[in-house]
Design a protein around this motif. Sequence first.
Motif, PDB file in Angstrom:
ATOM      1  N   UNK A 185       0.822  -1.211   0.000  1.00  0.00           N
ATOM      2  CA  UNK A 185       0.000   0.000   0.000  1.00  0.00           C
ATOM      3  C   UNK A 185       0.855   1.260   0.000  1.00  0.00           C
ATOM      4  N   UNK A 186       2.168   1.122   0.150  1.00  0.00           N
ATOM      5  CA  UNK A 186       3.103   2.239   0.057  1.00  0.00           C
ATOM      6  C   UNK A 186       4.481   1.674  -0.223  1.00  0.00           C
ATOM      7  N   UNK A 187       5.380   2.529  -0.658  1.00  0.00           N
ATOM      8  CA  UNK A 187       6.739   2.087  -0.959  1.00  0.00           C
ATOM      9  C   UNK A 187       7.463   1.697   0.327  1.00  0.00           C
ATOM     10  N   UNK A 188       8.418   0.773   0.192  1.00  0.00           N
ATOM     11  CA  UNK A 188       9.229   0.373   1.336  1.00  0.00           C
ATOM     12  C   UNK A 188       9.937   1.597   1.899  1.00  0.00           C
ATOM     13  N   UNK A 189      10.029   1.673   3.228  1.00  0.00           N
ATOM     14  CA  UNK A 189      10.659   2.832   3.846  1.00  0.00           C
ATOM     15  C   UNK A 189      11.463   2.418   5.064  1.00  0.00           C
ATOM     16  N   UNK A 190      12.391   3.286   5.460  1.00  0.00           N
ATOM     17  CA  UNK A 190      13.169   3.104   6.681  1.00  0.00           C
ATOM     18  C   UNK A 190      12.605   4.043   7.722  1.00  0.00           C
ATOM     19  N   UNK A 191      12.320   3.532   8.893  1.00  0.00           N
ATOM     20  CA  UNK A 191      11.798   4.359   9.972  1.00  0.00           C
ATOM     21  C   UNK A 191      12.893   4.517  11.012  1.00  0.00           C
ATOM     22  N   UNK A 192      13.413   5.689  11.119  1.00  0.00           N
ATOM     23  CA  UNK A 192      14.518   5.943  12.048  1.00  0.00           C
ATOM     24  C   UNK A 192      14.050   6.738  13.263  1.00  0.00           C
ATOM     25  N   UNK A 193      12.786   6.593  13.626  1.00  0.00           N
ATOM     26  CA  UNK A 193      12.272   7.311  14.787  1.00  0.00           C
ATOM     27  C   UNK A 193      12.881   6.736  16.058  1.00  0.00           C
ATOM     28  N   UNK A 194      12.827   7.496  17.119  1.00  0.00           N
ATOM     29  CA  UNK A 194      13.394   7.034  18.389  1.00  0.00           C
ATOM     30  C   UNK A 194      12.644   5.828  18.924  1.00  0.00           C
ATOM     31  N   UNK A 195      11.396   5.632  18.505  1.00  0.00           N
ATOM     32  CA  UNK A 195      10.623   4.488  18.990  1.00  0.00           C
ATOM     33  C   UNK A 195      11.247   3.166  18.543  1.00  0.00           C
ATOM     34  N   UNK A 196      11.798   3.131  17.352  1.00  0.00           N
ATOM     35  CA  UNK A 196      12.448   1.908  16.871  1.00  0.00           C
ATOM     36  C   UNK A 196      13.766   1.653  17.596  1.00  0.00           C
ATOM     37  N   UNK A 197      14.405   2.711  18.043  1.00  0.00           N
ATOM     38  CA  UNK A 197      15.741   2.594  18.613  1.00  0.00           C
ATOM     39  C   UNK A 197      15.742   3.134  20.047  1.00  0.00           C
ATOM     40  N   UNK A 198      14.991   2.491  20.929  1.00  0.00           N
ATOM     41  CA  UNK A 198      14.863   2.993  22.291  1.00  0.00           C
ATOM     42  C   UNK A 198      16.170   2.956  23.069  1.00  0.00           C
ATOM     43  N   UNK A 199      16.998   1.967  22.850  1.00  0.00           N
ATOM     44  CA  UNK A 199      18.221   1.864  23.641  1.00  0.00           C
ATOM     45  C   UNK A 199      19.445   1.519  22.799  1.00  0.00           C
TER      46      UNK A 199
END
Length: 199
Positions: free
Chosen positions: A98-112
Amino acid sequence: LFLSNLLREKMRKIGKIGLRVLALAAALLASGPAYASHGMGGTLTYQYVGATTGVANQYRITLTLVREVTGAGNGASQTVNVESLSCGFSQTVTLTASQSEFSDTTTRLYQCVPISATPGTPKMNVFQGLVVMPQNCPDVKISWTQCCRPVFLTGLAGAASQSAYLEAELNTEVPNTVNSAVRFTGPSTVFVCSGSTAV
C-alpha cells in the motif's frame, strides 16, 4: 584403429567430467539447508470496512513487516490465510503493497540502541487487501508465515532457520456486530534492551 583409440579417449574424458558433475551434485544435495534471513517482525490486523464500502462483512487486512536491510526484499505482495475450522472455511488472500518500502529511524524503533550500532536500518513494508469474512464463526483465524529470521537475533536459537509467524483472531458468531483488531498507533519497537521498558 586410430578412430577407435580417439573414441576411447573422448569417452574417458566425458566419463571424468560426468563423475565430477555427479560428485558436485552429491555435495550440493548433502549440504545443509540454505535460508534467506531477513524477517525481523511485524503486525497483522483487520478492520471492518463494510459500512464504507457497501459490502457486508468486508474487512481490510493490514500486514506490516520489518525486515533486515541486507536481506531479501518482501516484494510487491504477500499472502495470508483466512480460515475457520468450525465453519469449514479456508481462503488465501493476496495483500498488495500500500506504500513504498521505507526506513523508519524514529526514536521508537531505537529505544536503547543507536542506529550506528545496529546491523542496518530496518526496512518497513505495509501490505493491504480486502476480504469478506464468513459469518457465525467463533474461530476465524488470519495468519501469515515467512522463513527466515536474521542470524543476529540473539534471543532466538538458530534464528536463521526459524520462521516468522503472525496471527489475528476474529469471532463473527455474534449477529449484527462488527469488530476491528487492536492496532499500534505508531511503529512498534524493533530493538528492546535488557532493563528497558518497551511501551
